[in-house]
Each structure stands twice: as structure tokens, then as C-alpha cells.
Design a protein around this motif. Sequence first.
Motif, PDB file in Angstrom:
ATOM      1  N   THR A 296       0.716  -1.243  -0.086  1.00  0.00           N
ATOM      2  CA  THR A 296       0.027  -0.010   0.162  1.00  0.00           C
ATOM      3  C   THR A 296       0.679   1.082  -0.111  1.00  0.00           C
ATOM      4  O   THR A 296       1.966   1.403   0.958  1.00  0.00           O
ATOM      5  CB  THR A 296      -0.973  -0.037   1.330  1.00  0.00           C
ATOM      6  OG1 THR A 296      -0.247  -0.042   2.443  1.00  0.00           O
ATOM      7  CG2 THR A 296      -1.984  -1.148   1.342  1.00  0.00           C
ATOM      8  N   PRO A 395      -6.468  -1.338   2.176  1.00  0.00           N
ATOM      9  CA  PRO A 395      -5.783  -0.062   2.280  1.00  0.00           C
ATOM     10  C   PRO A 395      -5.913   0.480   3.562  1.00  0.00           C
ATOM     11  O   PRO A 395      -6.839   0.029   4.609  1.00  0.00           O
ATOM     12  CB  PRO A 395      -6.965   0.911   1.333  1.00  0.00           C
ATOM     13  CG  PRO A 395      -7.232  -0.326   0.462  1.00  0.00           C
ATOM     14  CD  PRO A 395      -7.496  -1.766   1.288  1.00  0.00           C
ATOM     15  N   THR A 417      -3.346   3.012  -0.596  1.00  0.00           N
ATOM     16  CA  THR A 417      -4.071   1.811  -1.403  1.00  0.00           C
ATOM     17  C   THR A 417      -2.964   1.156  -2.242  1.00  0.00           C
ATOM     18  O   THR A 417      -1.941   1.297  -2.508  1.00  0.00           O
ATOM     19  CB  THR A 417      -5.086   2.357  -2.221  1.00  0.00           C
ATOM     20  OG1 THR A 417      -5.771   1.460  -2.813  1.00  0.00           O
ATOM     21  CG2 THR A 417      -4.776   3.150  -3.262  1.00  0.00           C
TER      22      THR A 417
END
Length: 578
Positions: A296, A395, A417
Motif C-alpha cells: 500500500t 488500504p 492503497t
Amino acid sequence: MSFLSRIMVVKSQAHFAAGGAKRPAAFQGAAKKKAKQAKNRVGLMMLAFVGVYALVGGRLVQYGLTSPETVSSIMPADRLMASRPDLLDRNGELLATDIRTVSLFAEPHKIVDADEAVEKLATVLTDLDVKGTYKRLSMKNSRFQWLRRQLTPKQQSQILALGIPGIGFRPEKRRFYPGGSTAAHILGFVNIDNRGAAGMERFMDNQGLADLTALGMTSDAPLEPMHLSIDLRVQSILRDVLVNAMAKYESLGAGAVVLDVHTGEILAMASLPDFDPNNPTEGKEEGWLNRVSNGTFEMGSTFKSFTLAMGLDSGKVKLSDSFDARAPIRIGGFTIKDFHGKGRFLTVPEIFQYSSNIGTAKIADTVGTEGHKEFLERLGLTKRMHTELPEVATPSQPRVWKKINSITISFGHGVSTTPLQTAVAGAALVNGGKLIQPTFLPRTREEADKVAVDVIKPSTSKDMRFLFEWNGVNGSGRNARVEGFNVGGKTGTADKVVNGRYSHDKNFNAFLAAFPMENPQYVVLTFIDEPKTDKGNGAALAGTSAAPMAGEIIRRSAAVLGVEPKFGEGGTALLQSY
């Protein structure tokens, strides 16, 4: 002869005849006795055989009803030889298959001299753990110990020539990946027992293969192959571009994905550093992390694509609108300013072209914090993505969204994300507004339409195609342009967080591209972690690192993907000189 002599002869014959008549009865009695004895002996032997076989049969039944005993790490031979289905790309090219091999084991109770056995084995297996092997061979109460799994044929023949008693071989299957590292993070790898440990190998086991194997319902017979959505040709091109980019920019990592915008199929995906699935342990320190789906990151200004789409889709913002970008925004002790400020009002296309933080923040403020949060959720950017690949990260976002969060998230800071999610959401911006969960398995357009979710209006998607193309021609996407394929997109240069603060000389750069923009077929997302400039005088920007990477992937793979180039005004020219 006299009369008397004749009488003596007759008497003598009578005597012998009388004696001969009695002998047959004696002989018959002896024969009957012997026959009876023989019959008794045969009966005893038959009874003994029946008893022995009954005992053996009883023990077999007992063993069959008893739970299998776990001995070391050994499994039944039929399970050791159980096949895994081949993995093939969308064109039938082989990605993974099983090959026959053997493993070395010992029966310590049969080892005569453990020290001598270790010395001999070390002449063939030069990296043998001498102390550990000696300890296992010295366990006289043990009847089985693995010594080395998956030997080469040469090693097997050399060990056989040593003539060590108590040493044997068991047949096994080994997974082989002809392409090596080419599609490592997609395929994953298997463990020493040929069970899926990561990637699509693990997915295959999770679909029931592992359960069937555990129940002994698989065999050595070949199974139907599993086709994946990836194109090995495009995959090879993509990884080659990443390898060259990492070397050129001296970066920590890089990654990319090619996605069909109408089906959600992954045509290619790679993350560097990676590993060779034929020997995965060598790359476990850094190479096992799939940065595309399981890492992420703050995606920087690529998120401005979603912010502008949100404003346009809400009906509160039009392409013809302008926003005041003359002065920085001060809020909550922070100052929001533009990297290359123009000091004037900017139209929506100019906000996108010049990547204005101020203009983007004001568009987000126009929609509102709750609307902003709901829009990102609708695009699937704030929750865990669903796909076949097991390695998918969740996320991160603020627990409570405040105005300052909405403003910073509008230009890509404050939400982390995965790059794959960003590409999937980006596909929805250009394919008419449909969010299609990605797949690593073949999927037709009709099948995709059944699972697609409308997330933005078709008119919004049309406006976003215009903005992507505008930025590709006039803005930061110029370095990704490929003659004949009309590439558009949005760059993102995000400052990385170091010790709780944003660093201005360490970037995470990304580029979200689509092509051809008149009728988008594919989305390409590239990223590179902490790239340096060619001259090594600081951090490179996305426009000079991630964008050229996307352009190179498209230039080399567009024709392979079946996209026809168009040259000249309106695409009417047939030839183009390079």
C-alpha cells in the motif's frame, strides 16, 4: 527224478506259495498307515497356512482401521507422486508444470557406520549439514529420516555408486517454472511437498486441490491445465521494462500492471525485486513482497483523477468551470500550495494539466467530506479488493474524515492503497463508468458485464477520457506518448514518509495511463520507488520516470495486444516513418 524227489519239490512249492499269500496283507497295512500319516501332515500344513494367512489378513485389517502414523515428514508414495495441473497463459504457453524427481532418505536402524555414511554423502552433497545428518543417522530407534529432497539425476546416480546400506530413494514430483522470474508474483510457488504456498499456486489449492490431495484422491495421472488471463509475451516485455528502469533510476523497487478495461483481465503484472519460483527461498527477504497487489502506498497526484471525476459526477463541477489557484490554502496548521503554481484562476482541464493541489482541493471541498469518502468507497479504493490472488493488502484511511483529510486525500496524501486497486478504479473512469473486479483467469466481456457495477455516469467517463488525453498531449503525460496509439494519463509524484515526516528527496512515483484514448482498451499503471535522476542529483519526478516506463510498455506490447495504430489526421495515414 525219483518219486520221492518229486514229492519234496511239490511240498517246497506249496510252502512258498502259502508264505506268499500272507505277505500282501502286511504290505497293505503298512501302506495304509503311511497314507494316513501323509494325509495328517498335509492337513496340519494346510491348517498352518490358513492360520498364517488369517493372521496376516487380520493385521492388514487392523492397519487399515488404524489412523495413519506420522513418521517424520513422509507421506504415502501415491501422494508424493500426485500431480498438480499445469498453468498456462491465455495463449496456451506453459507457465508451470510438474517434473519427476527423487528424494533421499535413510533408515537409521540399518546404518552400520553413521560417520562413514556422512563422509561418503558429503562427497556428493557438498552443502550437506554434516552434524545434523550424523545426528539423524545415529538415531537407531528411528526407521525413517529425510536426508535431501528433490535430487538431480546426477546426484542420485553418484549416491547409488557409493553403496551405502540403509540409504534409499523415493519418487516425487517437483514444480518447474520454465520462465523463471518472469511471472513470479502471479504464479507464486510451492513448498517442498509440492503444495501451493503463494500466488495462483495457492489459489489452486484453495479451490479444493489441497483437500483432494489430503484425502488421497489425486494420483499421478495428468490433470486438466489451468489457463490464466496473462499474456506471456506482454508479461515478458513488462518485466524487462521494470528491470531496466530500476537500473537506470537506481530505485528501491518498481512495478506495473496491464489491465483490460472491459473484462478486468490482468494481461501482465510484475513487482521488483522479485524471485525465481524454482528456488523461492533465495528471494524471500525482499522479493516475496508483491508491491502491486500486496503493498500500500500514497499514490500521489494520480488520485486527482478520482477527485476530478467525483466533482464532475456530482454535477457540481463542469469542465468549463474555473477555480481560484492564486493563493495557498491554510488549514489546521498546514499550508496547501502548488508545486509549479500559475498564480491565477485555472479551468478544470488546467487543474489536471498543471496538477494543481489548490484547484483539486477546492473541487473536493465543493463536493464535501462525506461525499468524497463515499465516492472513494464506491470506486473500491478504501477497502480490500477481491481477486483470485491471495496476496492482497487492505488500504488505510483516516478513522474519522475531517475537512483537512478530504483536502489532502484529494491530491493523494492521507490514504494508502494498492497500485492494482488504483488501476482498477482508473479503468472505471475510462470504460464508461463500470467497476470490474480484476481477475487472473480468462473472462469474456459478457461475463464481465454480469459482475460489473456502475460507479460513475457515462458522461463523466467521457469527460475523464478527454482529461486523460488532454494531459497526455499537453501535460505531464507527454513522456508516455507513443506515436499511433494515443496514450493519455495522469502522473503522481508522492513524497514518502520518513520518520513521521514527508521527505522532499524520496519519492514514490506513479503513472496511470490508458490507450487508445478515442476508445480505451487497456489501462497501464507503472510505479517506481525512490528513483534518482539520470545525473544522480536528486529524486526524479513521475513525468521523467514512471511515465516513460508506461510509454515503453505500450510501445512494445500494443501490437501484441491487437491494438491497431493510427497515424495522421483522423488516423487515415497508413504508414509512419520512425
